[in-house]
Design a protein around this motif. Structure first.
Motif, PDB file in Angstrom:
ATOM      1  N   LEU A 193       0.829  -1.198   0.000  1.00 19.57           N
ATOM      2  CA  LEU A 193       0.000   0.000   0.000  1.00 19.57           C
ATOM      3  C   LEU A 193       0.866   1.252   0.000  1.00 19.57           C
ATOM      4  CD1 LEU A 193      -2.592  -0.999   2.738  1.00 19.57           C
ATOM      5  CD2 LEU A 193      -2.977  -0.964   0.267  1.00 19.57           C
ATOM      6  N   THR A 194       0.303   2.333  -0.520  1.00 18.26           N
ATOM      7  CA  THR A 194       0.942   3.646  -0.401  1.00 18.26           C
ATOM      8  C   THR A 194       0.090   4.471   0.556  1.00 18.26           C
ATOM      9  OG1 THR A 194       1.855   3.569  -2.635  1.00 18.26           O
ATOM     10  CG2 THR A 194       1.644   5.737  -1.615  1.00 18.26           C
ATOM     11  N   VAL A 195       0.695   4.899   1.643  1.00 18.50           N
ATOM     12  CA  VAL A 195      -0.011   5.623   2.692  1.00 18.50           C
ATOM     13  C   VAL A 195       0.545   7.038   2.793  1.00 18.50           C
ATOM     14  CG1 VAL A 195      -0.584   5.698   5.144  1.00 18.50           C
ATOM     15  CG2 VAL A 195      -0.410   3.484   3.970  1.00 18.50           C
ATOM     16  N   PHE A 196      -0.310   8.031   2.605  1.00 21.16           N
ATOM     17  CA  PHE A 196       0.053   9.429   2.794  1.00 21.16           C
ATOM     18  C   PHE A 196      -0.375   9.820   4.210  1.00 21.16           C
ATOM     19  CE2 PHE A 196       0.125  11.371  -1.787  1.00 21.16           C
ATOM     20  CZ  PHE A 196       1.120  10.483  -2.130  1.00 21.16           C
ATOM     21  N   PRO A 229       4.152  -1.216   3.804  1.00 20.03           N
ATOM     22  CA  PRO A 229       3.548  -0.091   3.090  1.00 20.03           C
ATOM     23  C   PRO A 229       4.577   0.974   2.746  1.00 20.03           C
ATOM     24  CG  PRO A 229       3.028   0.031   5.418  1.00 20.03           C
ATOM     25  CD  PRO A 229       3.743  -1.275   5.219  1.00 20.03           C
ATOM     26  N   ARG A 230       4.332   1.653   1.655  1.00 22.32           N
ATOM     27  CA  ARG A 230       5.163   2.795   1.280  1.00 22.32           C
ATOM     28  C   ARG A 230       4.591   4.020   1.995  1.00 22.32           C
ATOM     29  NH1 ARG A 230       4.719  -0.240  -3.626  1.00 22.32           N
ATOM     30  NH2 ARG A 230       2.703   0.766  -4.005  1.00 22.32           N
ATOM     31  N   LEU A 231       5.356   4.598   2.899  1.00 19.08           N
ATOM     32  CA  LEU A 231       4.880   5.710   3.714  1.00 19.08           C
ATOM     33  C   LEU A 231       5.429   7.026   3.173  1.00 19.08           C
ATOM     34  CD1 LEU A 231       5.505   4.120   7.235  1.00 19.08           C
ATOM     35  CD2 LEU A 231       3.379   4.138   5.929  1.00 19.08           C
ATOM     36  N   SER A 232       4.550   7.986   3.004  1.00 19.66           N
ATOM     37  CA  SER A 232       4.945   9.311   2.546  1.00 19.66           C
ATOM     38  C   SER A 232       4.468  10.331   3.567  1.00 19.66           C
ATOM     39  CB  SER A 232       4.344   9.611   1.169  1.00 19.66           C
ATOM     40  OG  SER A 232       4.738  10.893   0.711  1.00 19.66           O
ATOM     41  N   ALA A 269      -1.989   6.968  -4.381  1.00 16.62           N
ATOM     42  CA  ALA A 269      -1.958   6.612  -2.958  1.00 16.62           C
ATOM     43  C   ALA A 269      -3.235   5.862  -2.628  1.00 16.62           C
ATOM     44  CB  ALA A 269      -1.824   7.854  -2.082  1.00 16.62           C
ATOM     45  N   ASP A 270      -3.168   5.037  -1.593  1.00 18.85           N
ATOM     46  CA  ASP A 270      -4.322   4.239  -1.188  1.00 18.85           C
ATOM     47  C   ASP A 270      -5.039   4.811   0.029  1.00 18.85           C
ATOM     48  OD1 ASP A 270      -4.060   1.751  -2.974  1.00 18.85           O
ATOM     49  OD2 ASP A 270      -2.050   1.952  -2.145  1.00 18.85           O
TER      50      ASP A 270
END
Length: 268
Positions: free
Chosen positions: A36-39, A63-66, A83-84
């Protein structure tokens, strides 16, 4: 069967085995869910890294954290950034995305709360009561500036302006602000000695051992500090994202947030 037929059958079998291998994970089960991409708001940096490690420990992809200011992240989503999940540090930027139909309403919920504090270097800390009449100029000293998130867009800065205005301190301190791109950047200004004091979230102080809380702003001086979460309408892995949002409500994740200085909300 002729040699040509045997070769054709072998190729077909190889093709079937290859397709099966691509569909199955390394352990032979169903294909693993994608990462997942988490903003998430900058103030969530340490807590979310811990929660992400707990999520990964349960067998999910890391998860890819931004992390950035909620305003920056929301505008990136509005411009099509993939982003998810989005977790904001205020309601304003989640509302902004909702108005553009970029969040799924049934997934939106208020996850966390926080406090607003005045932070100073631990060495020489002088605790104060934050109330009307507080002499912030004396705290800042000659030429000193007050580090804050940019009051024009950064949630921590918006809360800070609200509090200072309601306490009748804004006019005196406004010319002496050092606005930063997010709350962690404001914290760093105080850590580096570039500002003698700053206004940050209570949860941020744990990330700076050399700093301490000089005073806490009354809750009545600013809007409630809420962190809404939601699944983005453009999510590429909506099912996994829903599972992640549910995981944020588990006892393990809640304890990680509490340990980081947040208030975990039970209401949706």
């Amino acid at each position: 069967m002729t040699s040509r037929e045997t070769g054709s059958a072998a190729r077909q079998l190889f093709g079937w085995l290859l397709a099966t291998a691509l569909l199955l994970g390394p352990t032979g089960g169903a294909r693993a869910a994608p990462a997942l991409t988490v903003f998430a708001a900058a103030s969530l940096t340490d807590a979310m890294k811990h929660v992400a490690s707990l999520w990964q420990a349960q067998g999910h992809a890391a998860p890819r954290l931004s992390f950035a200011s909620s305003s920056v992240l929301a505008q990136q989503v509005g411009q099509g950034a993939p982003a998810d999940v989005f977790i904001s540090a205020d309601l304003k930027w989640m509302d902004w995305l909702a108005a553009k139909s970029l969040v799924l309403p049934d997934t939106r919920a208020n996850l966390l709360g926080n406090s607003l504090v005045l932070v100073e270097p631990r060495a020489g800390l002088k605790p104060v009561t934050i109330a009307p009449g507080l002499d912030l100029a004396a705290i800042l000293g000659a030429g000193g500036r007050l580090a804050v998130g940019d009051p024009a867009s950064v949630p921590a800065g918006i809360y800070a302006k609200q509090a200072l205005t309601r306490l009748h301190l804004w006019d005196a301190v406004a010319p002496h602000l050092a606005p930063a791109e997010n709350v962690r950047a404001a914290l760093l200004l105080v850590e580096r000695g570039e500002a003698p004091a700053g206004i940050v979230y209570g949860s941020d102080v744990a990330a700076a051992p050399g700093l301490a809380v000089a005073g806490t702003f009354p809750e009545s001086s600013h809007d409630p500090i809420l962190y809404p979460e939601a699944l983005l309408a453009t999510a590429t892995s909506p099912d996994e994202a829903r599972r992640f949002l549910a995981f944020l409500r588990t006892p393990a994740a809640a304890q990680a947030f509490r340990n980081a200085g947040f208030t975990v909300l039970d209401t949706h």
